[in-house]
Motif scaffolding. Structure first.
Motif, PDB file in Angstrom:
ATOM      1  N   GLU A   1       1.068  -1.559   0.046  1.00  0.00           N
ATOM      2  CA  GLU A   1       0.384   0.148   0.262  1.00  0.00           C
ATOM      3  C   GLU A   1       0.925   1.693   0.218  1.00  0.00           C
ATOM      4  O   GLU A   1       2.123   1.154   0.044  1.00  0.00           O
ATOM      5  CB  GLU A   1      -0.772   0.006   0.989  1.00  0.00           C
ATOM      6  N   VAL A   2       0.072   2.608  -0.085  1.00  0.00           N
ATOM      7  CA  VAL A   2       1.380   3.579   0.057  1.00  0.00           C
ATOM      8  C   VAL A   2       0.498   4.252   1.761  1.00  0.00           C
ATOM      9  O   VAL A   2      -0.485   4.778   1.473  1.00  0.00           O
ATOM     10  CB  VAL A   2       1.001   4.687  -1.428  1.00  0.00           C
ATOM     11  N   THR A   3       0.835   5.265   1.635  1.00  0.00           N
ATOM     12  CA  THR A   3       0.938   5.938   3.294  1.00  0.00           C
ATOM     13  C   THR A   3       1.409   6.730   3.185  1.00  0.00           C
ATOM     14  O   THR A   3       2.531   7.285   1.867  1.00  0.00           O
ATOM     15  CB  THR A   3       1.324   5.017   4.322  1.00  0.00           C
ATOM     16  N   VAL A   4       1.128   7.247   4.216  1.00  0.00           N
ATOM     17  CA  VAL A   4       2.202   8.745   4.602  1.00  0.00           C
ATOM     18  C   VAL A   4       2.898   8.716   5.450  1.00  0.00           C
ATOM     19  O   VAL A   4       2.338   8.299   6.727  1.00  0.00           O
ATOM     20  CB  VAL A   4       2.023  10.617   4.247  1.00  0.00           C
TER      21      VAL A   4
ATOM     22  N   PRO B   1       5.523  10.238   1.028  1.00  0.00           N
ATOM     23  CA  PRO B   1       4.960   9.447   0.723  1.00  0.00           C
ATOM     24  C   PRO B   1       6.243   7.898   0.957  1.00  0.00           C
ATOM     25  O   PRO B   1       6.853   8.193   1.449  1.00  0.00           O
ATOM     26  CB  PRO B   1       4.728   9.725  -0.431  1.00  0.00           C
ATOM     27  N   ALA B   2       5.294   7.241   1.367  1.00  0.00           N
ATOM     28  CA  ALA B   2       6.253   5.827   1.525  1.00  0.00           C
ATOM     29  C   ALA B   2       5.168   4.134   1.062  1.00  0.00           C
ATOM     30  O   ALA B   2       3.672   4.617   1.021  1.00  0.00           O
ATOM     31  CB  ALA B   2       6.519   5.708   2.659  1.00  0.00           C
ATOM     32  N   PHE B   3       6.323   3.167   0.846  1.00  0.00           N
ATOM     33  CA  PHE B   3       5.116   1.982   0.904  1.00  0.00           C
ATOM     34  C   PHE B   3       5.281   1.539   1.850  1.00  0.00           C
ATOM     35  O   PHE B   3       5.840   2.302   2.953  1.00  0.00           O
ATOM     36  CB  PHE B   3       6.704   1.235  -0.294  1.00  0.00           C
TER      37      PHE B   3
ATOM     38  N   GLY C   1       9.231   6.657  -0.312  1.00  0.00           N
ATOM     39  CA  GLY C   1       8.724   6.170  -1.377  1.00  0.00           C
ATOM     40  C   GLY C   1      10.081   7.435  -2.393  1.00  0.00           C
ATOM     41  O   GLY C   1      10.273   6.554  -3.463  1.00  0.00           O
TER      42      GLY C   1
ATOM     43  N   VAL D   1       5.643   5.641  -5.417  1.00  0.00           N
ATOM     44  CA  VAL D   1       4.786   6.784  -4.880  1.00  0.00           C
ATOM     45  C   VAL D   1       5.024   7.874  -4.140  1.00  0.00           C
ATOM     46  O   VAL D   1       6.414   8.148  -4.854  1.00  0.00           O
ATOM     47  CB  VAL D   1       4.292   5.851  -3.301  1.00  0.00           C
TER      48      VAL D   1
ATOM     49  N   VAL E   1       2.944  11.694  -3.364  1.00  0.00           N
ATOM     50  CA  VAL E   1       2.035  12.437  -3.478  1.00  0.00           C
ATOM     51  C   VAL E   1       1.144  13.301  -3.973  1.00  0.00           C
ATOM     52  O   VAL E   1       1.597  13.794  -5.241  1.00  0.00           O
ATOM     53  CB  VAL E   1       1.831  14.089  -2.237  1.00  0.00           C
TER      54      VAL E   1
ATOM     55  N   PRO F   1      -1.393  10.869  -0.561  1.00  0.00           N
ATOM     56  CA  PRO F   1      -0.435   9.085  -1.134  1.00  0.00           C
ATOM     57  C   PRO F   1      -0.873   8.876  -2.282  1.00  0.00           C
ATOM     58  O   PRO F   1      -2.250   8.389  -2.074  1.00  0.00           O
ATOM     59  CB  PRO F   1       0.519   8.368   0.207  1.00  0.00           C
TER      60      PRO F   1
ATOM     61  N   PHE G   1      -0.109   5.559  -5.499  1.00  0.00           N
ATOM     62  CA  PHE G   1       0.515   5.371  -6.484  1.00  0.00           C
ATOM     63  C   PHE G   1       0.977   5.749  -7.651  1.00  0.00           C
ATOM     64  O   PHE G   1       0.132   6.162  -8.295  1.00  0.00           O
ATOM     65  CB  PHE G   1       0.038   3.614  -7.005  1.00  0.00           C
TER      66      PHE G   1
END
Lengths: 254, 254
Positions: free
Chosen positions: A194-197, A213-215, A238, B195, B197, B213, B215
């Motif tokens: 997923e992606v998150t911050v 942003p991050a995986f 990311g 990733v 934003v 965030p 993809f």
DNA sequence: AAGTGGTCTAGACCACTAT
DNA sequence: TAGTGGTCTAGACCACTTT
């Protein structure tokens, strides 16, 4: 009808490369060079037998390889055809990370925290235990060339009968981590990307910007009774990670 | 030494399922049930031949399937062994998106913009053309159940000799988009997943929060001369998409 | 009827590993 | 030396598609 014998490399039985692999390579190259285009029919198996002087089973094996690779598609009674490339065939492999992480020179694992906790409702749900049951919490940071790269948190079922605890926690490299410590007790694993911050805490630990942003790679491991053993997730900024792949026809350059 | 004949299902030649697939399934199930654990040696091929009364080639084919699946590993002269699960074996398939997008009922594509532009330095680099050369810019939005899902922007090489332009732009479903329009001219494609934003513009179009965030799936398509045909990228808010997969041993429930 | 891919046999020979 | 996997043969029979 005269068959044009173009690009007819021979099979060399002296080579270390087996015949079926040679034929697969020859056909793959012809396709990649555009001598056979998507939709075109390949020579029939019996034709290939005669052309390359090999037995039907060997030809079939070569065709099966190309079929597994998604380069051709076979249709009983009709023939074997070059497949047109499908965007959707793309697969992204996690093993691109492996060489990075297994390099003991550049990769170091820091154990940030490890302690017994009581499962809250979320953890209890994921691990299939009762709320309040004791679980082990482990928190690790993987550094790549001294720079924070992966932040890993994990909850393990605490089972005094199995001393998996010590060996799990002792792991200072991520290398053996997911192969399983008690090795024979891991059956399967479910994964999510997923992606998150990044939260403030994560950003601080990863020395990154907050809200970057991050995986987020989540994993649950199961034992041979299909019961969860552990639940955890990796977070990676990311800007430090990308997954790459390709689809279509490739061959070695001339 | 007495061999214990446990779980010895027979091969049924009356079934539609071929013998090699039956044997592969039988062995896979035994492994998944824990009757053979990671590191254990499978019965030798000649033993399997006798036990199941099938020929060596058929046994080999079953073993090869399991080997391709990553369930076992073979070692010449030593035997065939159950593999321990590897976290890194996980692969994420883009084709999970396909059913969503191909469903004409739920998925609609809106063509937001299409026009001729002059390549800036970035586009020129990606497409391998000179700065200022005319390229086609296409901007599409995929809606899923009336909700924005994917935002797609793409630059195509403008080649008056090939009328790919019209057919590309006409595409109102993403279905045929990446199979190639002039179908036989696509050779390969390179993909990245990253990733990011959302920019304000992207957030507005996707009806999402700014700085959420997301993809970003970038693609470059090549023709059979290995020249770029198009460069583009998809953006999808993180809360609408996740990639899932699993590794390890699985079998149908009893 | 002829051609296609799909399955399967009953061996052969080889390379490698254990003992 | 015996056992293991790895390759390969020269067919057989079947199911399916095209003509």
């Amino acid at each position: 009808m005269a068959v044009v014998m173009k690009d007819l490399e021979k099979i060399n039985r002296e080579l270390y490369e087996p015949s079926y692999a040679q034929l697969a390579r020859i056909l793959r190259t012809q396709i990649a060079r555009g001598h056979m285009r998507p939709g075109d029919r390949l020579p029939s198996e019996s034709q290939l037998c005669r052309q390359y002087d090999i037995s039907p089973m060997t030809v079939r094996r070569a065709i099966n390889i190309l079929s597994d690779e998604g380069v051709v598609v076979t249709s009983q009674g009709k023939g074997t055809f070059v497949k047109s490339i499908q965007f959707w065939d793309a697969t992204f492999r996690l093993d691109r990370l492996q060489p990075l992480i297994e390099d003991e020179e550049k990769a170091k694992v820091k154990l940030l925290e490890t302690r017994i906790r009581k499962a809250d409702s979320h953890v209890a749900l994921k691990l299939g235990v009762k709320i309040g049951q004791r679980v082990i919490y482990i928190c690790r940071l993987l550094l790549l060339q001294e720079k924070p790269f992966l932040y890993h948190r994990e909850y393990l079922i605490y089972d005094p009968k199995r001393p998996i605890v010590e060996s799990e926690i002792e792991t200072t490299s991520l290398k053996g981590l997911f192969e399983g410590t008690g090795r024979s007790l891991l059956k399967s694993s479910a994964l999510n990307i997923e992606v998150t911050v990044l939260t403030k805490e994560e950003a601080a630990i990863l020395e990154s910007n907050g809200a970057a942003p991050a995986f987020r790679i989540e994993h649950i491991f199961y034992d041979f009774n299909n019961h969860p053993i552990s639940w955890g997730w990796l977070v990676c900024p990311g800007n430090l990670l990308r997954f790459t792949t390709s689809v279509g026809f490739h061959h070695e350059e001339l």
